[in-house]
Design an enzyme around this catalytic site. Structure first.
Site, mmCIF file in Angstrom:
data_model
loop_
_atom_site.group_PDB
_atom_site.id
_atom_site.type_symbol
_atom_site.label_atom_id
_atom_site.label_comp_id
_atom_site.label_asym_id
_atom_site.label_seq_id
_atom_site.Cartn_x
_atom_site.Cartn_y
_atom_site.Cartn_z
ATOM 1 N N TYR A 77 0.851 -1.203 0.000
ATOM 2 C CA TYR A 77 0.000 0.000 0.000
ATOM 3 C C TYR A 77 0.884 1.249 0.000
ATOM 4 O O TYR A 77 0.672 2.175 -0.791
ATOM 5 C CB TYR A 77 -0.931 -0.033 1.205
ATOM 6 C CG TYR A 77 -2.012 1.025 1.181
ATOM 7 C CD1 TYR A 77 -3.167 0.851 0.431
ATOM 8 C CD2 TYR A 77 -1.880 2.206 1.921
ATOM 9 C CE1 TYR A 77 -4.167 1.819 0.415
ATOM 10 C CE2 TYR A 77 -2.876 3.174 1.900
ATOM 11 C CZ TYR A 77 -4.016 2.976 1.159
ATOM 12 O OH TYR A 77 -4.996 3.943 1.145
ATOM 13 N N LYS A 123 0.844 3.928 -3.124
ATOM 14 C CA LYS A 123 0.331 5.293 -2.939
ATOM 15 C C LYS A 123 1.439 6.339 -3.107
ATOM 16 O O LYS A 123 1.174 7.472 -3.512
ATOM 17 C CB LYS A 123 -0.336 5.408 -1.563
ATOM 18 C CG LYS A 123 -1.618 4.576 -1.448
ATOM 19 C CD LYS A 123 -2.695 5.036 -2.429
ATOM 20 C CE LYS A 123 -4.023 4.347 -2.222
ATOM 21 N NZ LYS A 123 -5.063 4.801 -3.165
HETATM 22 N N1 LIG Z 1 -10.539 5.529 4.110
HETATM 23 C C1 LIG Z 1 -9.286 5.886 4.364
HETATM 24 O O1 LIG Z 1 -8.879 6.001 5.543
HETATM 25 C C2 LIG Z 1 -8.346 6.208 3.233
HETATM 26 C C3 LIG Z 1 -7.149 6.880 3.530
HETATM 27 C C4 LIG Z 1 -6.267 7.188 2.506
HETATM 28 C C5 LIG Z 1 -6.561 6.822 1.206
HETATM 29 N N2 LIG Z 1 -7.718 6.163 0.944
HETATM 30 C C6 LIG Z 1 -7.987 5.805 -0.450
HETATM 31 O O2 LIG Z 1 -9.241 6.299 -0.834
HETATM 32 C C7 LIG Z 1 -9.720 5.536 -1.949
HETATM 33 C C8 LIG Z 1 -11.165 5.186 -1.712
HETATM 34 O O3 LIG Z 1 -11.251 4.295 -0.620
HETATM 35 P P1 LIG Z 1 -12.394 4.382 0.486
HETATM 36 O O4 LIG Z 1 -11.747 4.740 1.746
HETATM 37 O O5 LIG Z 1 -13.529 5.190 0.009
HETATM 38 O O6 LIG Z 1 -12.758 2.814 0.612
HETATM 39 P P2 LIG Z 1 -14.022 1.980 0.173
HETATM 40 O O7 LIG Z 1 -13.611 0.570 0.374
HETATM 41 O O8 LIG Z 1 -15.226 2.492 0.868
HETATM 42 O O9 LIG Z 1 -14.191 2.290 -1.378
HETATM 43 C C9 LIG Z 1 -13.373 1.737 -2.375
HETATM 44 C C10 LIG Z 1 -14.222 1.433 -3.592
HETATM 45 O O10 LIG Z 1 -13.337 0.995 -4.637
HETATM 46 C C11 LIG Z 1 -13.900 -0.135 -5.251
HETATM 47 N N3 LIG Z 1 -12.858 -0.938 -5.864
HETATM 48 C C12 LIG Z 1 -11.958 -1.762 -5.252
HETATM 49 N N4 LIG Z 1 -11.176 -2.339 -6.149
HETATM 50 C C13 LIG Z 1 -11.567 -1.885 -7.375
HETATM 51 C C14 LIG Z 1 -11.129 -2.118 -8.691
HETATM 52 N N5 LIG Z 1 -10.122 -2.975 -8.960
HETATM 53 N N6 LIG Z 1 -11.731 -1.461 -9.711
HETATM 54 C C15 LIG Z 1 -12.761 -0.616 -9.447
HETATM 55 N N7 LIG Z 1 -13.234 -0.366 -8.226
HETATM 56 C C16 LIG Z 1 -12.631 -0.990 -7.188
HETATM 57 C C17 LIG Z 1 -14.641 -0.855 -4.136
HETATM 58 O O11 LIG Z 1 -15.613 -1.762 -4.646
HETATM 59 C C18 LIG Z 1 -15.240 0.298 -3.367
HETATM 60 O O12 LIG Z 1 -16.503 0.665 -3.864
HETATM 61 C C19 LIG Z 1 -8.783 4.324 -2.064
HETATM 62 O O13 LIG Z 1 -7.864 4.563 -3.110
HETATM 63 C C20 LIG Z 1 -8.076 4.315 -0.718
HETATM 64 O O14 LIG Z 1 -6.825 3.697 -0.786
HETATM 65 C C21 LIG Z 1 -8.625 5.848 1.919
#
Ligand SMILES: NC(=O)c1ccc[n+]([C@@H]2O[C@H](COP(=O)([O-])OP(=O)(O)OC[C@H]3O[C@@H](n4cnc5c(N)ncnc54)[C@H](O)[C@@H]3O)[C@@H](O)[C@H]2O)c1
Length: 250
Positions: free
Chosen positions: A155, A159
């Site tokens: 990860y 990122k």
């Molecule tokens: N929530 C956090 O704390 C956090 C922090 C930093 C970064 N992020 C990043 O934010 C982004 C969104 O994540 P989130 O927190 O909303 O999580 P989440 O799990 O709620 O949403 C992620 C979405 O991406 C979809 N997904 C997963 N793999 C996929 C693929 N191969 N193709 C298309 N869609 C796919 C999932 O089905 C889901 O709907 C991600 O890139 C995550 O790494 C999240």
């Protein structure tokens, strides 16, 4: 409304940050293409948008699959007449283990979705953004793209790659009036962090590890994504905006 006449794709639009962003783009007048591998969740986001009078379609697309990303872009253009904004947001975490215990298969999967997925989005969207006379790409990196954390090797690497890929695309396509930025969220209340929430020992520490002493909401991240996509950010490109309650400085 900020995005009247514009079309935005949000990958991972079925949940969390992606859903909140899709709803915000639609509220501000954009036609929204929700892309996800979870069809039920993606369709639900579209239903929410349509229920409030917005324009949206769902397209099944795995961001790591080149053919599906090409089809996502072509369906967007044939349905709404063009593409102006791409949010490369879909992402996954990795099993929390030391590097020696992380399988090569899992490493490949995380890099394919979190980093190659962003590359494919850029690769196939840019020609359409050029045709549209310019546009904006917002890539979702992470606080963990800016600093290392134990047990998050794949990860972390994926990122961090997004941060510099964002700078690369900004440099290559600025002359076409295409701005490319990233956001680096801290801990945000979405599905991806549910495992941490259930860890009674770690959660009290993780959930307060920033200057504000709380986790963020998907809407707070969507605010930053929508800002970077808008004309208000017209001189911002190549940047990574932390949306982490001060997590990086903590
Ligand atoms: N929530 C956090 O704390 C956090 C922090 C930093 C970064 N992020 C990043 O934010 C982004 C969104 O994540 P989130 O927190 O909303 O999580 P989440 O799990 O709620 O949403 C992620 C979405 O991406 C979809 N997904 C997963 N793999 C996929 C693929 N191969 N193709 C298309 N869609 C796919 C999932 O089905 C889901 O709907 C991600 O890139 C995550 O790494 C999240």
């Amino acid at each position: 409304m900020k995005f009247t006449g514009k079309t935005a794709i949000v990958t991972g639009g079925g949940s969390g940050i992606g859903r909140a962003s899709a709803l915000r783009f639609a509220k501000e007048g954009a036609a929204v293409v929700v892309a996800d591998v979870n069809s039920i969740a993606g369709e639900e986001t579209v239903n929410f948008i349509q229920a409030t009078g917005g324009k949206a379609i769902f397209v099944y697309a795995d961001v790591a699959n080149s053919k599906q990303i090409q089809e996502l872009i072509s369906t967007t253009v044939s349905t709404f007449g063009g593409l102006h904004i791409l949010c490369n947001n879909a992402g996954i975490g990795n099993s929390e283990v030391r590097s020696v215990d992380l399988s090569e298969e899992e490493w490949d999967q995380v890099i394919d979705i979190n980093l190659k997925g962003v590359f494919l989005g850029i690769k196939y969207a840019i020609p359409e953004l050029i045709k549209a006379g310019g546009g904006a790409i917002i890539n979702t990196s992470s606080l963990l793209g800016l600093k290392g954390q134990k047990y998050m090797s794949a990860y972390n690497a994926s990122k961090a790659g997004v941060v510099v890929l964002t700078q690369n695309a900004a440099l290559e396509y600025g002359k076409y009036s295409i701005r490319v930025n990233a956001i680096a969220p801290g801990v945000i209340d979405t599905n991806i962090i549910q495992g941490w929430k259930q860890n009674d020992r770690k959660w009290p520490i993780i959930s307060k590890a920033n200057a504000l002493g709380r986790i963020g909401t998907p809407d707070e991240v969507a605010n930053a994504i929508v800002f970077l996509a808008s004309e208000e950010a017209s001189f911002i490109t190549g940047a990574t905006l932390s949306v982490d309650g001060g997590g990086l400085t903590f």
